[in-house]
Each structure stands twice: as structure tokens, then as C-alpha cells.
Scaffold this motif. Structure first.
Motif, PDB file in Angstrom:
ATOM      1  N   LEU A  63       0.827  -1.205   0.000  1.00  0.00           N
ATOM      2  CA  LEU A  63       0.000   0.000   0.000  1.00  0.00           C
ATOM      3  C   LEU A  63       0.866   1.262   0.000  1.00  0.00           C
ATOM      4  CD1 LEU A  63      -2.854   1.171   0.142  1.00  0.00           C
ATOM      5  CD2 LEU A  63      -2.674   1.065   2.623  1.00  0.00           C
ATOM      6  N   ALA A  64       1.929   1.265   0.785  1.00  0.00           N
ATOM      7  CA  ALA A  64       2.826   2.420   0.830  1.00  0.00           C
ATOM      8  C   ALA A  64       3.489   2.651  -0.524  1.00  0.00           C
ATOM      9  CB  ALA A  64       3.888   2.224   1.906  1.00  0.00           C
ATOM     10  N   LEU A  65       3.914   1.569  -1.171  1.00  0.00           N
ATOM     11  CA  LEU A  65       4.530   1.706  -2.512  1.00  0.00           C
ATOM     12  C   LEU A  65       3.529   2.258  -3.517  1.00  0.00           C
ATOM     13  CD1 LEU A  65       6.685  -1.535  -2.717  1.00  0.00           C
ATOM     14  CD2 LEU A  65       7.488   0.825  -2.587  1.00  0.00           C
ATOM     15  N   ILE A  66       2.304   1.801  -3.465  1.00  0.00           N
ATOM     16  CA  ILE A  66       1.287   2.301  -4.387  1.00  0.00           C
ATOM     17  C   ILE A  66       1.033   3.783  -4.154  1.00  0.00           C
ATOM     18  CG2 ILE A  66      -1.178   2.168  -4.966  1.00  0.00           C
ATOM     19  CD1 ILE A  66      -0.939  -0.883  -4.467  1.00  0.00           C
ATOM     20  N   LEU A  67       0.903   4.174  -2.901  1.00  0.00           N
ATOM     21  CA  LEU A  67       0.636   5.584  -2.575  1.00  0.00           C
ATOM     22  C   LEU A  67       1.812   6.482  -2.923  1.00  0.00           C
ATOM     23  CD1 LEU A  67      -1.282   5.215   0.787  1.00  0.00           C
ATOM     24  CD2 LEU A  67      -2.213   5.825  -1.449  1.00  0.00           C
ATOM     25  N   LEU A  68       3.025   5.982  -2.766  1.00  0.00           N
ATOM     26  CA  LEU A  68       4.209   6.794  -3.110  1.00  0.00           C
ATOM     27  C   LEU A  68       4.359   6.993  -4.604  1.00  0.00           C
ATOM     28  CD1 LEU A  68       6.798   5.446  -0.542  1.00  0.00           C
ATOM     29  CD2 LEU A  68       5.743   7.696  -0.575  1.00  0.00           C
ATOM     30  N   ASN A  69       3.858   6.055  -5.385  1.00  0.00           N
ATOM     31  CA  ASN A  69       3.969   6.167  -6.848  1.00  0.00           C
ATOM     32  C   ASN A  69       2.880   7.007  -7.464  1.00  0.00           C
ATOM     33  OD1 ASN A  69       6.325   4.692  -7.152  1.00  0.00           O
ATOM     34  ND2 ASN A  69       5.229   2.754  -7.082  1.00  0.00           N
ATOM     35  N   LEU A  70       1.894   7.443  -6.685  1.00  0.00           N
ATOM     36  CA  LEU A  70       0.807   8.269  -7.236  1.00  0.00           C
ATOM     37  C   LEU A  70       1.211   9.682  -7.429  1.00  0.00           C
ATOM     38  CD1 LEU A  70      -2.311   6.934  -5.361  1.00  0.00           C
ATOM     39  CD2 LEU A  70      -1.643   6.523  -7.724  1.00  0.00           C
TER      40      LEU A  70
END
Length: 104
Positions: A97-104
Motif C-alpha cells: 500500500l505504501a509503494l502504491i501511494l508513493l507512486n501516485l
């Protein structure tokens, strides 16, 4: 402070802490906020009963007597892996989830 008992859940930790307090041993139950992070999932393995260093041996004796009476099922390191499994999956989900949010 030392860990005198590793409980399966927060309720069991408070039961053991009450037993120790009734026998004159001051306790601290840790893991309240860690269990809340799991939400509705039956989180396990996060609750520990802590005692002062000088009370560790008498506390463990009382816990051993209580476990021998059949009231509590002892939790050992690597018992069945379920508590570690919950924690691993939770941490993996949080990392994704953190990786997804950081890539947004």
C-alpha cells in the motif's frame, strides 16, 4: 522490564496480569495499540505481560502453575506460526500500500 508471558491476545494477557497482581507482582501489559492495527482480523501474538527484572522468576513460576492447572494454553515461540503469519501478511500489505501511494 522483562517479558514474563507472551499471550495469544490482549484478554489473555490481562487475565495473567491480574493473576500476577493478585500475588503482589506489578505488571504492564503491552500490545494494545498493535492489535488495533489489525482491525477486525483476529490478531494474535502482539500481547505481552511485562514485570520488573527482580520479579521475573516468581512471575514465571506463577504462570507455570497457572498453565499447569489447565486454564491457559501456553504460547511458545514458533508455536504454530499463525501469529507470525498474521504479522507478516499485515506488514506485507502495508508495504505494498505504501509503494502504491508513493507512486501516485
Amino acid at each position: 522490564m522483562q517479558i514474563a508471558y507472551r499471550a495469544k491476545d490482549i484478554t489473555e494477557a490481562h487475565i495473567v496480569a491480574g493473576l500476577l497482581k493478585a500475588n503482589g507482582i506489578e505488571t504492564y501489559v503491552g500490545g494494545h495499540y498493535l492489535q488495533g492495527a489489525m482491525g477486525e482480523i483476529g490478531a494474535a501474538g502482539f500481547s505481552n505481560v511485562h514485570v520488573e527484572d527482580e520479579d521475573l522468576y516468581p512471575a514465571r513460576q506463577l504462570v507455570a502453575e497457572y498453565e499447569a492447572s489447565g486454564h491457559v494454553t501456553p504460547v511458545t515461540e514458533g508455536d504454530d506460526g499463525k501469529s507470525n503469519s498474521y504479522a507478516r501478511w499485515f506488514l506485507l500489505a502495508m508495504a505494498v500500500l505504501a509503494l502504491i501511494l508513493l507512486n501516485l
